[in-house]
Design a protein around this motif. Structure first.
Motif, PDB file in Angstrom:
ATOM      1  N   LYS A  18       0.831  -1.202   0.000  1.00  0.00           N
ATOM      2  CA  LYS A  18       0.000   0.000   0.000  1.00  0.00           C
ATOM      3  C   LYS A  18       0.869   1.258   0.000  1.00  0.00           C
ATOM      4  CE  LYS A  18      -3.767   2.246   2.396  1.00  0.00           C
ATOM      5  NZ  LYS A  18      -4.376   2.502   3.674  1.00  0.00           N
ATOM      6  N   LEU A  19       1.892   1.256   0.837  1.00  0.00           N
ATOM      7  CA  LEU A  19       2.804   2.405   0.876  1.00  0.00           C
ATOM      8  C   LEU A  19       3.477   2.624  -0.477  1.00  0.00           C
ATOM      9  CD1 LEU A  19       4.420   1.839   4.384  1.00  0.00           C
ATOM     10  CD2 LEU A  19       2.990   3.789   3.718  1.00  0.00           C
ATOM     11  N   LEU A  20       3.901   1.536  -1.093  1.00  0.00           N
ATOM     12  CA  LEU A  20       4.523   1.658  -2.419  1.00  0.00           C
ATOM     13  C   LEU A  20       3.524   2.201  -3.434  1.00  0.00           C
ATOM     14  CD1 LEU A  20       6.628  -1.612  -2.487  1.00  0.00           C
ATOM     15  CD2 LEU A  20       7.495   0.734  -2.353  1.00  0.00           C
ATOM     16  N   GLY A  21       2.287   1.709  -3.365  1.00  0.00           N
ATOM     17  CA  GLY A  21       1.243   2.188  -4.277  1.00  0.00           C
ATOM     18  C   GLY A  21       0.928   3.656  -4.076  1.00  0.00           C
ATOM     19  N   GLU A  22       1.122   4.135  -2.868  1.00  0.00           N
ATOM     20  CA  GLU A  22       0.889   5.546  -2.547  1.00  0.00           C
ATOM     21  C   GLU A  22       2.148   6.381  -2.732  1.00  0.00           C
ATOM     22  OE1 GLU A  22      -0.564   5.219   1.461  1.00  0.00           O
ATOM     23  OE2 GLU A  22      -2.575   4.641   0.814  1.00  0.00           O
ATOM     24  N   GLU A  23       3.154   5.772  -3.366  1.00  0.00           N
ATOM     25  CA  GLU A  23       4.437   6.431  -3.637  1.00  0.00           C
ATOM     26  C   GLU A  23       5.127   6.928  -2.371  1.00  0.00           C
ATOM     27  OE1 GLU A  23       4.243   9.146  -6.924  1.00  0.00           O
ATOM     28  OE2 GLU A  23       3.072   7.718  -8.119  1.00  0.00           O
ATOM     29  N   GLN A  24       5.012   6.149  -1.308  1.00  0.00           N
ATOM     30  CA  GLN A  24       5.704   6.434  -0.052  1.00  0.00           C
ATOM     31  C   GLN A  24       6.803   5.388   0.116  1.00  0.00           C
ATOM     32  OE1 GLN A  24       3.016   6.980   3.262  1.00  0.00           O
ATOM     33  NE2 GLN A  24       1.459   7.842   1.923  1.00  0.00           N
ATOM     34  N   ALA A  25       7.725   5.393  -0.837  1.00  0.00           N
ATOM     35  CA  ALA A  25       8.752   4.357  -0.908  1.00  0.00           C
ATOM     36  C   ALA A  25       9.636   4.316   0.341  1.00  0.00           C
ATOM     37  CB  ALA A  25       9.617   4.550  -2.150  1.00  0.00           C
ATOM     38  N   GLN A  26      10.013   5.466   0.858  1.00  0.00           N
ATOM     39  CA  GLN A  26      10.894   5.483   2.027  1.00  0.00           C
ATOM     40  C   GLN A  26      10.230   4.812   3.224  1.00  0.00           C
ATOM     41  OE1 GLN A  26      14.133   6.285   2.065  1.00  0.00           O
ATOM     42  NE2 GLN A  26      14.160   5.537   4.161  1.00  0.00           N
ATOM     43  N   GLU A  27       8.956   5.094   3.425  1.00  0.00           N
ATOM     44  CA  GLU A  27       8.225   4.477   4.526  1.00  0.00           C
ATOM     45  C   GLU A  27       8.106   2.969   4.315  1.00  0.00           C
ATOM     46  OE1 GLU A  27       7.291   7.170   2.901  1.00  0.00           O
ATOM     47  OE2 GLU A  27       6.960   8.758   4.358  1.00  0.00           O
ATOM     48  N   ALA A  28       7.892   2.550   3.065  1.00  0.00           N
ATOM     49  CA  ALA A  28       7.801   1.122   2.748  1.00  0.00           C
ATOM     50  C   ALA A  28       9.124   0.424   3.028  1.00  0.00           C
ATOM     51  CB  ALA A  28       7.400   0.928   1.287  1.00  0.00           C
ATOM     52  N   VAL A  29      10.223   1.053   2.662  1.00  0.00           N
ATOM     53  CA  VAL A  29      11.549   0.487   2.905  1.00  0.00           C
ATOM     54  C   VAL A  29      11.801   0.374   4.403  1.00  0.00           C
ATOM     55  CG1 VAL A  29      14.037   0.971   2.729  1.00  0.00           C
ATOM     56  CG2 VAL A  29      12.555   1.216   0.715  1.00  0.00           C
ATOM     57  N   GLU A  30      11.477   1.412   5.148  1.00  0.00           N
ATOM     58  CA  GLU A  30      11.678   1.385   6.595  1.00  0.00           C
ATOM     59  C   GLU A  30      10.873   0.264   7.251  1.00  0.00           C
ATOM     60  OE1 GLU A  30      10.828   5.338   7.974  1.00  0.00           O
ATOM     61  OE2 GLU A  30      12.513   6.185   6.857  1.00  0.00           O
ATOM     62  N   ILE A  67      16.577  -5.503   0.093  1.00  0.00           N
ATOM     63  CA  ILE A  67      15.745  -4.315   0.279  1.00  0.00           C
ATOM     64  C   ILE A  67      16.579  -3.056   0.132  1.00  0.00           C
ATOM     65  CG2 ILE A  67      14.357  -2.993   1.949  1.00  0.00           C
ATOM     66  CD1 ILE A  67      13.544  -5.847   3.087  1.00  0.00           C
ATOM     67  N   ARG A  68      17.742  -3.039   0.767  1.00  0.00           N
ATOM     68  CA  ARG A  68      18.626  -1.872   0.666  1.00  0.00           C
ATOM     69  C   ARG A  68      19.058  -1.630  -0.777  1.00  0.00           C
ATOM     70  NH1 ARG A  68      20.554  -4.247   5.429  1.00  0.00           N
ATOM     71  NH2 ARG A  68      19.956  -3.053   7.259  1.00  0.00           N
ATOM     72  N   ALA A  69      19.384  -2.707  -1.490  1.00  0.00           N
ATOM     73  CA  ALA A  69      19.808  -2.573  -2.892  1.00  0.00           C
ATOM     74  C   ALA A  69      18.665  -2.026  -3.744  1.00  0.00           C
ATOM     75  CB  ALA A  69      20.276  -3.931  -3.427  1.00  0.00           C
ATOM     76  N   ALA A  70      17.460  -2.530  -3.518  1.00  0.00           N
ATOM     77  CA  ALA A  70      16.305  -2.039  -4.279  1.00  0.00           C
ATOM     78  C   ALA A  70      16.010  -0.588  -3.936  1.00  0.00           C
ATOM     79  CB  ALA A  70      15.091  -2.910  -4.012  1.00  0.00           C
ATOM     80  N   ALA A  71      16.179  -0.231  -2.662  1.00  0.00           N
ATOM     81  CA  ALA A  71      15.899   1.132  -2.231  1.00  0.00           C
ATOM     82  C   ALA A  71      16.878   2.128  -2.840  1.00  0.00           C
ATOM     83  CB  ALA A  71      15.927   1.224  -0.711  1.00  0.00           C
ATOM     84  N   ALA A  72      18.079   1.664  -3.130  1.00  0.00           N
ATOM     85  CA  ALA A  72      19.080   2.544  -3.726  1.00  0.00           C
ATOM     86  C   ALA A  72      18.652   2.998  -5.129  1.00  0.00           C
ATOM     87  CB  ALA A  72      20.433   1.842  -3.788  1.00  0.00           C
ATOM     88  N   ASP A  73      17.800   2.208  -5.760  1.00  0.00           N
ATOM     89  CA  ASP A  73      17.321   2.544  -7.117  1.00  0.00           C
ATOM     90  C   ASP A  73      16.113   3.466  -7.104  1.00  0.00           C
ATOM     91  OD1 ASP A  73      19.303   0.892  -8.140  1.00  0.00           O
ATOM     92  OD2 ASP A  73      17.974  -0.851  -8.290  1.00  0.00           O
ATOM     93  N   ILE A  74      15.592   3.773  -5.927  1.00  0.00           N
ATOM     94  CA  ILE A  74      14.380   4.598  -5.827  1.00  0.00           C
ATOM     95  C   ILE A  74      14.753   6.068  -5.848  1.00  0.00           C
ATOM     96  CG2 ILE A  74      12.400   5.190  -4.387  1.00  0.00           C
ATOM     97  CD1 ILE A  74      12.424   2.325  -3.399  1.00  0.00           C
TER      98      ILE A  74
END
Length: 74
Positions: A18-30, A67-74
């Protein structure tokens, strides 16, 4: 430790999606990293109760790295 049941991880996964769908990527990663850390903490007890689970600690460490590697691409 909060009460957990069979739906706990599914609920967390839904929240991350849901967070990703709402474009809240940082919160989703955390949330994903916090979940992996929590599972690492409980891994020894899980292994005691359910040996067929295997090495949950190692799996969660790899998941955290992914997760960290994927987050680096965001």
């Amino acid at each position: 430790m909060p009460a957990t049941d069979d739906d706990t991880l599914a609920s967390i996964a839904f929240k991350i999606e849901k967070l990703l769908g709402e474009e809240q990527a940082q919160e989703a990663v955390e949330l994903a990293l916090a979940t992996a850390a929590w599972l690492q903490q409980v891994a020894p007890r899980v292994r005691e109760l359910t040996p067929e689970v295997g090495d949950l600690d190692e799996l969660m460490e790899q998941a955290s790295q992914d997760i960290r590697a994927a987050a680096a691409d965001i």
